[in-house]
Design a protein around this motif. Sequence first.
Motif, PDB file in Angstrom:
ATOM      1  N   PRO A 137       0.813  -1.229   0.000  1.00  0.00           N
ATOM      2  CA  PRO A 137       0.000   0.000   0.000  1.00  0.00           C
ATOM      3  C   PRO A 137       0.842   1.274   0.000  1.00  0.00           C
ATOM      4  O   PRO A 137       0.476   2.264  -0.644  1.00  0.00           O
ATOM      5  CB  PRO A 137      -0.821  -0.127   1.296  1.00  0.00           C
ATOM      6  CG  PRO A 137      -0.866  -1.588   1.573  1.00  0.00           C
ATOM      7  CD  PRO A 137       0.459  -2.109   1.127  1.00  0.00           C
ATOM      8  N   LEU A 138       1.972   1.246   0.726  1.00  0.00           N
ATOM      9  CA  LEU A 138       2.842   2.423   0.741  1.00  0.00           C
ATOM     10  C   LEU A 138       3.438   2.670  -0.638  1.00  0.00           C
ATOM     11  O   LEU A 138       3.504   3.819  -1.111  1.00  0.00           O
ATOM     12  CB  LEU A 138       3.953   2.234   1.775  1.00  0.00           C
ATOM     13  CG  LEU A 138       4.997   3.356   1.859  1.00  0.00           C
ATOM     14  CD1 LEU A 138       4.331   4.683   2.212  1.00  0.00           C
ATOM     15  CD2 LEU A 138       6.079   3.003   2.874  1.00  0.00           C
ATOM     16  N   VAL A 139       3.862   1.599  -1.312  1.00  0.00           N
ATOM     17  CA  VAL A 139       4.407   1.735  -2.668  1.00  0.00           C
ATOM     18  C   VAL A 139       3.364   2.313  -3.613  1.00  0.00           C
ATOM     19  O   VAL A 139       3.649   3.216  -4.409  1.00  0.00           O
ATOM     20  CB  VAL A 139       4.898   0.364  -3.182  1.00  0.00           C
ATOM     21  CG1 VAL A 139       5.267   0.442  -4.660  1.00  0.00           C
ATOM     22  CG2 VAL A 139       6.099  -0.100  -2.383  1.00  0.00           C
ATOM     23  N   ASN A 140       2.134   1.802  -3.525  1.00  0.00           N
ATOM     24  CA  ASN A 140       1.070   2.300  -4.393  1.00  0.00           C
ATOM     25  C   ASN A 140       0.772   3.769  -4.125  1.00  0.00           C
ATOM     26  O   ASN A 140       0.512   4.542  -5.055  1.00  0.00           O
ATOM     27  CB  ASN A 140      -0.196   1.463  -4.202  1.00  0.00           C
ATOM     28  CG  ASN A 140      -0.033   0.049  -4.719  1.00  0.00           C
ATOM     29  OD1 ASN A 140       0.785  -0.209  -5.595  1.00  0.00           O
ATOM     30  ND2 ASN A 140      -0.801  -0.880  -4.172  1.00  0.00           N
ATOM     31  N   ALA A 141       0.816   4.156  -2.849  1.00  0.00           N
ATOM     32  CA  ALA A 141       0.552   5.554  -2.502  1.00  0.00           C
ATOM     33  C   ALA A 141       1.640   6.464  -3.062  1.00  0.00           C
ATOM     34  O   ALA A 141       1.360   7.546  -3.585  1.00  0.00           O
ATOM     35  CB  ALA A 141       0.463   5.697  -0.985  1.00  0.00           C
ATOM     36  N   ILE A 142       2.895   6.033  -2.956  1.00  0.00           N
ATOM     37  CA  ILE A 142       3.999   6.835  -3.494  1.00  0.00           C
ATOM     38  C   ILE A 142       3.902   6.938  -5.011  1.00  0.00           C
ATOM     39  O   ILE A 142       4.153   7.994  -5.597  1.00  0.00           O
ATOM     40  CB  ILE A 142       5.354   6.226  -3.075  1.00  0.00           C
ATOM     41  CG1 ILE A 142       5.530   6.344  -1.556  1.00  0.00           C
ATOM     42  CG2 ILE A 142       6.513   6.902  -3.793  1.00  0.00           C
ATOM     43  CD1 ILE A 142       6.758   5.630  -1.027  1.00  0.00           C
ATOM     44  N   ASN A 143       3.529   5.824  -5.675  1.00  0.00           N
ATOM     45  CA  ASN A 143       3.443   5.831  -7.128  1.00  0.00           C
ATOM     46  C   ASN A 143       2.353   6.760  -7.650  1.00  0.00           C
ATOM     47  O   ASN A 143       2.405   7.199  -8.804  1.00  0.00           O
ATOM     48  CB  ASN A 143       3.182   4.414  -7.650  1.00  0.00           C
ATOM     49  CG  ASN A 143       4.405   3.524  -7.519  1.00  0.00           C
ATOM     50  OD1 ASN A 143       5.528   4.021  -7.410  1.00  0.00           O
ATOM     51  ND2 ASN A 143       4.199   2.221  -7.545  1.00  0.00           N
ATOM     52  N   ARG A 144       1.357   7.051  -6.800  1.00  0.00           N
ATOM     53  CA  ARG A 144       0.275   7.936  -7.229  1.00  0.00           C
ATOM     54  C   ARG A 144       0.638   9.409  -7.099  1.00  0.00           C
ATOM     55  O   ARG A 144      -0.080  10.271  -7.599  1.00  0.00           O
ATOM     56  CB  ARG A 144      -0.994   7.661  -6.397  1.00  0.00           C
ATOM     57  CG  ARG A 144      -1.622   6.302  -6.675  1.00  0.00           C
ATOM     58  CD  ARG A 144      -3.003   6.207  -6.046  1.00  0.00           C
ATOM     59  NE  ARG A 144      -3.559   4.872  -6.195  1.00  0.00           N
ATOM     60  CZ  ARG A 144      -3.532   3.944  -5.246  1.00  0.00           C
ATOM     61  NH1 ARG A 144      -2.976   4.235  -4.079  1.00  0.00           N
ATOM     62  NH2 ARG A 144      -4.060   2.760  -5.449  1.00  0.00           N
ATOM     63  N   ILE A 145       1.749   9.699  -6.442  1.00  0.00           N
ATOM     64  CA  ILE A 145       2.166  11.090  -6.281  1.00  0.00           C
ATOM     65  C   ILE A 145       2.724  11.595  -7.615  1.00  0.00           C
ATOM     66  O   ILE A 145       3.610  10.957  -8.188  1.00  0.00           O
ATOM     67  CB  ILE A 145       3.235  11.222  -5.181  1.00  0.00           C
ATOM     68  CG1 ILE A 145       2.668  10.744  -3.843  1.00  0.00           C
ATOM     69  CG2 ILE A 145       3.728  12.659  -5.076  1.00  0.00           C
ATOM     70  CD1 ILE A 145       3.695  10.724  -2.724  1.00  0.00           C
ATOM     71  N   PRO A 146       2.218  12.707  -8.136  1.00  0.00           N
ATOM     72  CA  PRO A 146       2.734  13.234  -9.414  1.00  0.00           C
ATOM     73  C   PRO A 146       4.231  13.509  -9.320  1.00  0.00           C
ATOM     74  O   PRO A 146       4.738  13.982  -8.300  1.00  0.00           O
ATOM     75  CB  PRO A 146       1.938  14.531  -9.611  1.00  0.00           C
ATOM     76  CG  PRO A 146       0.716  14.359  -8.777  1.00  0.00           C
ATOM     77  CD  PRO A 146       1.130  13.532  -7.594  1.00  0.00           C
ATOM     78  N   ILE A 147       4.942  13.206 -10.392  1.00  0.00           N
ATOM     79  CA  ILE A 147       6.383  13.421 -10.430  1.00  0.00           C
ATOM     80  C   ILE A 147       6.681  14.903 -10.512  1.00  0.00           C
ATOM     81  O   ILE A 147       6.129  15.624 -11.346  1.00  0.00           O
ATOM     82  CB  ILE A 147       7.015  12.701 -11.634  1.00  0.00           C
ATOM     83  CG1 ILE A 147       6.852  11.194 -11.475  1.00  0.00           C
ATOM     84  CG2 ILE A 147       8.486  13.050 -11.777  1.00  0.00           C
ATOM     85  CD1 ILE A 147       7.341  10.398 -12.677  1.00  0.00           C
ATOM     86  N   ASP A 148       7.540  15.378  -9.646  1.00  0.00           N
ATOM     87  CA  ASP A 148       8.004  16.760  -9.677  1.00  0.00           C
ATOM     88  C   ASP A 148       9.317  16.787 -10.454  1.00  0.00           C
ATOM     89  O   ASP A 148      10.358  16.385  -9.959  1.00  0.00           O
ATOM     90  CB  ASP A 148       8.228  17.276  -8.245  1.00  0.00           C
ATOM     91  CG  ASP A 148       8.757  18.706  -8.222  1.00  0.00           C
ATOM     92  OD1 ASP A 148       8.767  19.356  -9.291  1.00  0.00           O
ATOM     93  OD2 ASP A 148       9.168  19.165  -7.143  1.00  0.00           O
TER      94      ASP A 148
END
Length: 238
Positions: A137-148
């Motif tokens: 779940p943590l990996v999925n949450a990070i992957n949903r963060i838009p790339i800066d």
Amino acid sequence: MQFIEAFDLLSLLDTLVSLVVAFILGTAIGAERQYRQRSAGLRTVVLVAVGAAAFVDLSMRLTGPEGAVRVISYVVSGIGFLGAGVIMKEGMNVRGLNTAATLWSSAAVGACAGTDRLAEAAAVTLFILAGNTLLRPLVNAINRIPIDEGGSEAVYEVRVSAESEKVPAIRQKMVAQLKKAKYPVAHVHLTAGSDNVTEIVARLVSTTAKTKELDAVMEALRLVPGVRHANWEVNTTY
């Protein structure tokens, strides 16, 4: 016969305990991989764990702890080659790294079982399962963060489509504009196109950039005579 001389019921029972524990713990790890439909599933993980346990246990019986240490080092390197077989590259993406790491860690479980460190083998198994399940779940949450783009390491390329006869001057102007914006160019290559148009591609040295600054450079390049199109793109590194 050597079998009669070497046979020791207690040693055999000890080996069986090590192999059974490696089998059970390997099954627990492999079941999760099988459920996820990974390339190295239940049977592969179990075989890695049991095989590592068998090699280490045999070396313990023949040469003692010193021999087991040597065999463990060979197991670690050997599993590395096995893990390389499940890693696949698809374009810019690499798949199978997590499965390869799981195989490598399963060998550690087997090595612990082979040296009769059963509690340690169980502990390593729990951490492997936690890494493959609880962290998802943590990996999925990070992957949903838009790339800066301004804060990530990446490969930046500036692409300019220009009239072929004006390419030398436009190329020089593009490099100058990027240098002025403090984005030095690593290399430039040209690709001839149709309708007397050539694409100039400049790869930047920088691994981080600010969107507004690169957009300003593109606006300036679009005003240069002979430029048909100018844009930049970024590919994040892994």
